[in-house]
Design a protein around this motif. Sequence first.
Motif, short mmCIF file in Angstrom:
data_model
loop_
_atom_site.label_atom_id
_atom_site.label_comp_id
_atom_site.label_asym_id
_atom_site.label_seq_id
_atom_site.Cartn_x
_atom_site.Cartn_y
_atom_site.Cartn_z
N MET A 231 -20.19 40.12 -44.92
CA MET A 231 -19.15 39.39 -44.62
C MET A 231 -18.89 38.91 -43.31
O MET A 231 -18.98 39.70 -42.45
CB MET A 231 -17.81 40.05 -45.19
N THR A 232 -18.89 37.43 -43.17
CA THR A 232 -18.54 37.10 -41.67
C THR A 232 -17.20 37.07 -41.43
O THR A 232 -16.28 36.47 -42.36
CB THR A 232 -19.23 35.68 -41.55
N ALA A 233 -16.72 37.88 -40.35
CA ALA A 233 -15.50 37.81 -39.83
C ALA A 233 -14.81 36.57 -39.52
O ALA A 233 -15.47 35.85 -38.98
CB ALA A 233 -15.10 39.08 -38.99
N SER B 110 -9.48 18.89 -26.50
CA SER B 110 -10.87 18.74 -25.92
C SER B 110 -11.72 18.91 -26.92
O SER B 110 -13.05 19.10 -26.84
CB SER B 110 -10.79 19.86 -24.87
N ALA B 111 -11.50 19.60 -28.22
CA ALA B 111 -12.48 19.63 -29.38
C ALA B 111 -12.79 18.85 -30.01
O ALA B 111 -12.05 17.96 -30.34
CB ALA B 111 -11.87 21.05 -30.23
N PRO B 112 -13.93 18.75 -30.59
CA PRO B 112 -14.48 17.91 -31.49
C PRO B 112 -13.54 17.89 -32.92
O PRO B 112 -13.29 18.97 -33.22
CB PRO B 112 -15.94 18.17 -31.79
N SER B 113 -13.55 16.70 -33.77
CA SER B 113 -12.66 16.86 -35.01
C SER B 113 -13.74 17.23 -36.24
O SER B 113 -14.84 16.71 -36.16
CB SER B 113 -12.34 15.45 -35.21
N PRO B 114 -13.22 18.20 -37.09
CA PRO B 114 -13.95 18.68 -38.00
C PRO B 114 -13.92 17.76 -39.12
O PRO B 114 -12.91 16.85 -39.42
CB PRO B 114 -13.58 19.96 -38.44
N ALA B 115 -14.56 17.62 -40.20
CA ALA B 115 -14.48 17.12 -41.66
C ALA B 115 -13.16 17.77 -42.10
O ALA B 115 -12.87 19.02 -42.29
CB ALA B 115 -15.52 17.23 -42.66
N LEU B 116 -12.50 16.77 -42.62
CA LEU B 116 -10.96 17.32 -43.19
C LEU B 116 -11.07 18.25 -44.27
O LEU B 116 -9.95 19.01 -44.69
CB LEU B 116 -9.89 16.11 -43.21
N ASP B 117 -11.88 18.00 -45.07
CA ASP B 117 -12.09 18.58 -46.43
C ASP B 117 -12.86 20.00 -46.60
O ASP B 117 -13.32 20.51 -47.38
CB ASP B 117 -12.48 17.71 -47.57
N GLU B 118 -13.29 20.35 -44.96
CA GLU B 118 -14.04 21.42 -44.90
C GLU B 118 -13.34 22.54 -43.96
O GLU B 118 -12.77 22.33 -43.25
CB GLU B 118 -15.26 21.18 -44.24
N ALA B 119 -13.40 23.86 -44.52
CA ALA B 119 -12.66 24.93 -43.80
C ALA B 119 -13.55 25.36 -42.56
O ALA B 119 -14.93 24.99 -42.79
CB ALA B 119 -12.62 26.11 -44.82
N PRO B 120 -13.01 25.76 -41.45
CA PRO B 120 -13.69 26.22 -40.52
C PRO B 120 -14.78 27.34 -40.79
O PRO B 120 -14.64 28.18 -41.49
CB PRO B 120 -12.88 26.93 -39.50
N SER B 121 -15.99 27.46 -40.27
CA SER B 121 -17.01 28.33 -40.59
C SER B 121 -17.37 29.37 -39.38
O SER B 121 -17.71 29.01 -38.20
CB SER B 121 -18.39 27.53 -40.73
N PRO B 122 -16.81 30.58 -39.71
CA PRO B 122 -16.69 31.50 -38.61
C PRO B 122 -18.39 31.70 -38.06
O PRO B 122 -19.16 31.77 -39.08
CB PRO B 122 -16.31 32.84 -39.12
N GLY B 123 -18.31 32.05 -36.78
CA GLY B 123 -19.77 32.35 -36.21
C GLY B 123 -20.50 31.19 -36.12
O GLY B 123 -21.82 31.22 -35.57
#
Length: 235
Positions: free
Chosen positions: A1-3, A74-87
């Motif tokens: 599991m990735t925290a 300052s951060a890039p925009s992610p795809a809005l239908d995707e949850a952040p990916s830890p690590g």
Amino acid sequence: MTAIRIGLADDQPLFRAGIRMIIESQDDFEVVWEASDGAEAIQRQTDEPVDLILMDLEMPRVSGVEATSRILTSAPSPALDEAPSPGTPAAASPPARIVVLTTFELNDKAFQAIQAGASGFLLKNADPEFLLAAIRTVHAGSAVVAPSMMNGLVERFARRTPRIDTDALGELTVRERDIFALLASGLSNNEIAAQRQLSDATVKSHVSRILQKLHLRDRVQLVIFAYENGLVSQE
């Protein structure tokens, strides 16, 4: 599991220690760094990006509002239908999602933090279980506002002079406009599905496309967008 990687920004060491203890009681959470003011939080997030930041509003040097704005700008925009990916490596990392913590139920700084892009707004005296659930909810791509503050947030935007934009919904289909109106009125996906006789998966897909087309991050921003553009009104 990735925290889920978490940063803590608060000028009170004792409070940070208590929050860290609660967070690290969970196997899927990891506190990566702590910061005692907004300037330090900005630097720590630059040096060692995390997935989610718990951000105090009242801090010396740089406030939580300013830190939230600068980190998200300052951060890039992610795809809005995707949850952040830890690590994920820093170069490809989506922007951190920020949960604002405050002692006050609703004030100008909290209002400004939501405008700046914060995805959550919680009181510091929230139950530990609620805090942990909020972290998971925000990390998954949704927004969380303490129930006692949602009405105040909506009323604050409702009192503002609308920034009318007749083309605001021009990119949406007829069905998406209908779903948009129901979302802006506060209905959940399940309630929309029942009211329009759609499956939960279909509603979720519509919500994702609406947020993407309107360049919005979550439901809180959608409600703000609706009020700011005069697309809904408070009775």
